[in-house]
Design a protein around this motif. Structure first.
Motif, PDB file in Angstrom:
ATOM      1  N   TRP A 236       0.840  -1.198   0.000  1.00  0.00           N
ATOM      2  CA  TRP A 236       0.000   0.000   0.000  1.00  0.00           C
ATOM      3  C   TRP A 236       0.874   1.248   0.000  1.00  0.00           C
ATOM      4  O   TRP A 236       0.644   2.186  -0.770  1.00  0.00           O
ATOM      5  CB  TRP A 236      -0.914   0.041   1.221  1.00  0.00           C
TER       6      TRP A 236
ATOM      7  N   THR B 175       2.491   1.870  -3.344  1.00  0.00           N
ATOM      8  CA  THR B 175       1.562   2.430  -4.336  1.00  0.00           C
ATOM      9  C   THR B 175       1.306   3.906  -4.061  1.00  0.00           C
ATOM     10  O   THR B 175       1.324   4.742  -4.977  1.00  0.00           O
ATOM     11  CB  THR B 175       0.226   1.666  -4.311  1.00  0.00           C
TER      12      THR B 175
ATOM     13  N   GLU C  94      -4.040   4.782  -9.845  1.00  0.00           N
ATOM     14  CA  GLU C  94      -3.540   3.666  -9.033  1.00  0.00           C
ATOM     15  C   GLU C  94      -3.847   3.884  -7.560  1.00  0.00           C
ATOM     16  O   GLU C  94      -4.181   2.934  -6.843  1.00  0.00           O
ATOM     17  CB  GLU C  94      -2.031   3.508  -9.248  1.00  0.00           C
TER      18      GLU C  94
ATOM     19  N   ALA D 257      -7.572   3.298  -7.108  1.00  0.00           N
ATOM     20  CA  ALA D 257      -7.885   1.871  -7.174  1.00  0.00           C
ATOM     21  C   ALA D 257      -7.628   1.206  -5.827  1.00  0.00           C
ATOM     22  O   ALA D 257      -8.398   0.336  -5.396  1.00  0.00           O
ATOM     23  CB  ALA D 257      -7.045   1.202  -8.265  1.00  0.00           C
ATOM     24  N   LEU D 258      -6.560   1.623  -5.155  1.00  0.00           N
ATOM     25  CA  LEU D 258      -6.252   1.088  -3.827  1.00  0.00           C
ATOM     26  C   LEU D 258      -7.332   1.493  -2.824  1.00  0.00           C
ATOM     27  O   LEU D 258      -7.777   0.673  -1.999  1.00  0.00           O
ATOM     28  CB  LEU D 258      -4.889   1.602  -3.372  1.00  0.00           C
TER      29      LEU D 258
ATOM     30  N   TYR E 268     -10.505   2.210  -3.457  1.00  0.00           N
ATOM     31  CA  TYR E 268     -11.729   1.464  -3.731  1.00  0.00           C
ATOM     32  C   TYR E 268     -11.594   0.008  -3.279  1.00  0.00           C
ATOM     33  O   TYR E 268     -12.541  -0.569  -2.730  1.00  0.00           O
ATOM     34  CB  TYR E 268     -12.056   1.508  -5.225  1.00  0.00           C
ATOM     35  N   GLU E 269     -10.437  -0.570  -3.510  1.00  0.00           N
ATOM     36  CA  GLU E 269     -10.201  -1.959  -3.118  1.00  0.00           C
ATOM     37  C   GLU E 269     -10.328  -2.140  -1.607  1.00  0.00           C
ATOM     38  O   GLU E 269     -10.929  -3.110  -1.129  1.00  0.00           O
ATOM     39  CB  GLU E 269      -8.808  -2.382  -3.575  1.00  0.00           C
ATOM     40  N   GLN E 270      -9.776  -1.207  -0.855  1.00  0.00           N
ATOM     41  CA  GLN E 270      -9.801  -1.290   0.613  1.00  0.00           C
ATOM     42  C   GLN E 270     -11.038  -0.628   1.231  1.00  0.00           C
ATOM     43  O   GLN E 270     -11.218  -0.676   2.445  1.00  0.00           O
ATOM     44  CB  GLN E 270      -8.532  -0.636   1.192  1.00  0.00           C
ATOM     45  N   LYS E 271     -11.838   0.031   0.382  1.00  0.00           N
ATOM     46  CA  LYS E 271     -13.074   0.704   0.827  1.00  0.00           C
ATOM     47  C   LYS E 271     -12.786   1.806   1.840  1.00  0.00           C
ATOM     48  O   LYS E 271     -13.572   2.048   2.762  1.00  0.00           O
ATOM     49  CB  LYS E 271     -14.071  -0.325   1.414  1.00  0.00           C
ATOM     50  N   TRP E 272     -11.654   2.497   1.670  1.00  0.00           N
ATOM     51  CA  TRP E 272     -11.281   3.532   2.623  1.00  0.00           C
ATOM     52  C   TRP E 272     -12.204   4.744   2.586  1.00  0.00           C
ATOM     53  O   TRP E 272     -12.335   5.450   3.587  1.00  0.00           O
ATOM     54  CB  TRP E 272      -9.828   3.955   2.391  1.00  0.00           C
TER      55      TRP E 272
ATOM     56  N   ALA F  77     -19.800   1.280  -5.318  1.00  0.00           N
ATOM     57  CA  ALA F  77     -18.467   0.758  -4.999  1.00  0.00           C
ATOM     58  C   ALA F  77     -17.396   1.837  -5.065  1.00  0.00           C
ATOM     59  O   ALA F  77     -16.349   1.719  -4.425  1.00  0.00           O
ATOM     60  CB  ALA F  77     -18.116  -0.379  -5.951  1.00  0.00           C
ATOM     61  N   LYS F  78     -17.646   2.890  -5.851  1.00  0.00           N
ATOM     62  CA  LYS F  78     -16.680   3.983  -5.968  1.00  0.00           C
ATOM     63  C   LYS F  78     -17.182   5.247  -5.287  1.00  0.00           C
ATOM     64  O   LYS F  78     -16.832   6.367  -5.663  1.00  0.00           O
ATOM     65  CB  LYS F  78     -16.367   4.249  -7.446  1.00  0.00           C
TER      66      LYS F  78
END
Length: 365
Positions: A12, A15, A32, A35-36, A38-42, A104-105
């Motif tokens: 993390w 990135t 990038e 994307a991190l 969204y992936e981690q839902k921060w 999701a975003k």
């Protein structure tokens, strides 16, 4: 006191930092980095679980945000500000909230300033206004805005006689972004201004924040919003300050090895770094002790007394003050590289002094 990095995976950090220079040049977080997130839902730290959010306990959230700000100031700030608005989901009617927060975003940007007006209509409101400093606005899905409520040309007053101000949430497509972020730091936040013109919205777009009566009955939404904002912003400054001291540690170690550095100078560099690291560690330890205690009180009692809330405010502002002052204490010993805008050291220095101008962190509580 543990280092902020323990809450982050090395990948993390890589990135976040690899793309930070490009983010600063472009004035917006990179794909990038997003994307991190969204992936981690921060961006969903504070969104209710019922709407696919993390609804993360406040002590863990604050530690994560400090870690993200340590990785990069702009990145941590955008996550903090945009995720913070997710807290509003605890105060909206479920049917309407589910339409917004399940994205999701999801990313909510906005401003706390009441620089707009909402005129009451038959089924809702017509909004006009312009707001500054909306971190993350360029990749927002929705925008929040505080408005002075009007009935025709007259301002609606509260029972105390002051103008009634209520928050609204609108779709990003209904908002015009105005380039306005021209400051020395936090360049990657994209904190530009936005404008709303003659936008008619239904009354469900307006919500009322009252931690005593949230729609989602959970500890997170009983925590007072002012203190929630203070602790998350203070943690960002703390993360940046620790990043700065980390960089100084390497710089000082290299200078100490130079033959041209006198023994007196070597001792000074060692002592000043140790003093600053201790000062920050003590302020962070006290801060987290107060935050953790306040969170437990809300869990046990569903409310925080004025005295306990004030203690949180004092600890937050003290951490912010110590963070700013510690960076300035070390800065003169870093050489000309500290003044070079292309160095990471200078970027952190600019970030903390820009973020540190936030009004919630300027004055004593």
């Amino acid at each position: 006191m543990e280092h902020p990095s323990i809450y982050l995976e090395p990948d993390w950090v890589n990135t976040i930092r690899t793309h930070a220079p490009d983010s600063e040049r472009r004035g917006i977080l990179g794909n990038e980095q997003l994307a991190l997130i969204y992936e981690q839902k921060w961006f969903k730290f504070l969104v209710p679980e019922a709407y696919s959010g993390l609804q993360i306990p406040l002590p863990r959230q604050v530690r994560l945000e400090e870690g993200l700000a340590w990785a990069n100031g702009s990145f941590g700030w955008v996550v903090t500000l945009c995720s913070g608005a997710g807290w509003f989901g605890g105060f909206m009617e479920a049917e309407f909230a589910s339409k917004i927060f399940n994205d999701a975003k999801l990313c909510l940007a906005g401003s706390g300033a009441a620089t707009g007006a909402a005129v009451i209509t038959g089924n809702g409101y017509v909004i006009n206004g312009e707001w500054n400093y909306a971190s993350g606005v360029h990749h927002a899905t929705h925008i929040t805005a505080n408005c002075i409520i009007k009935q025709g040309d007259k301002t609606v007053l509260t029972n105390e006689g002051s103008p009634l101000i209520l928050p609204f949430i609108v779709d990003r497509k209904d908002v015009s972004v105005i380039p306005a972020w021209k400051f020395v730091g936090m360049m990657g936040t994209g904190s530009d201004a936005y404008q709303i013109k003659n936008l008619a919205v239904d009354k469900e777009h307006c919500f009322n924040i009252n931690p005593k009566f949230p729609v989602v009955d959970a500890p997170l939404y009983h925590y007072p919003f002012l203190q929630l904002a203070e602790v998350t912003l203070a943690a960002n400054l703390s993360g940046m300050a620790v990043h700065f001291t980390d960089l100084c540690s390497s710089i000082f170690a290299e200078r100490i090895q130079r033959s041209a550095t006198s023994m007196l100078q070597k001792d000074k560099l060692t002592d000043i770094l140790n003093e600053v690291e201790t000062r920050i560690a003590n302020a962070r330890t006290h801060f987290y002790t107060v935050v953790d205690r306040s969170w437990q009180v809300v869990i046990d009692k569903s409310t925080l007394s004025e005295e306990a809330a004030h203690e949180v405010s004092v600890a937050s502002r003290n951490l912010a003050k110590v963070s700013r002052e510690s960076v300035d204490t070390l800065y003169p010993y870093c050489g000309l590289m500290a003044a070079n805008p292309e160095t990471e050291l200078n970027q952190v220095w600019r970030d903390i002094h820009t973020a540190g101008q936030h009004s919630l962190l300027t004055f004593d509580a």
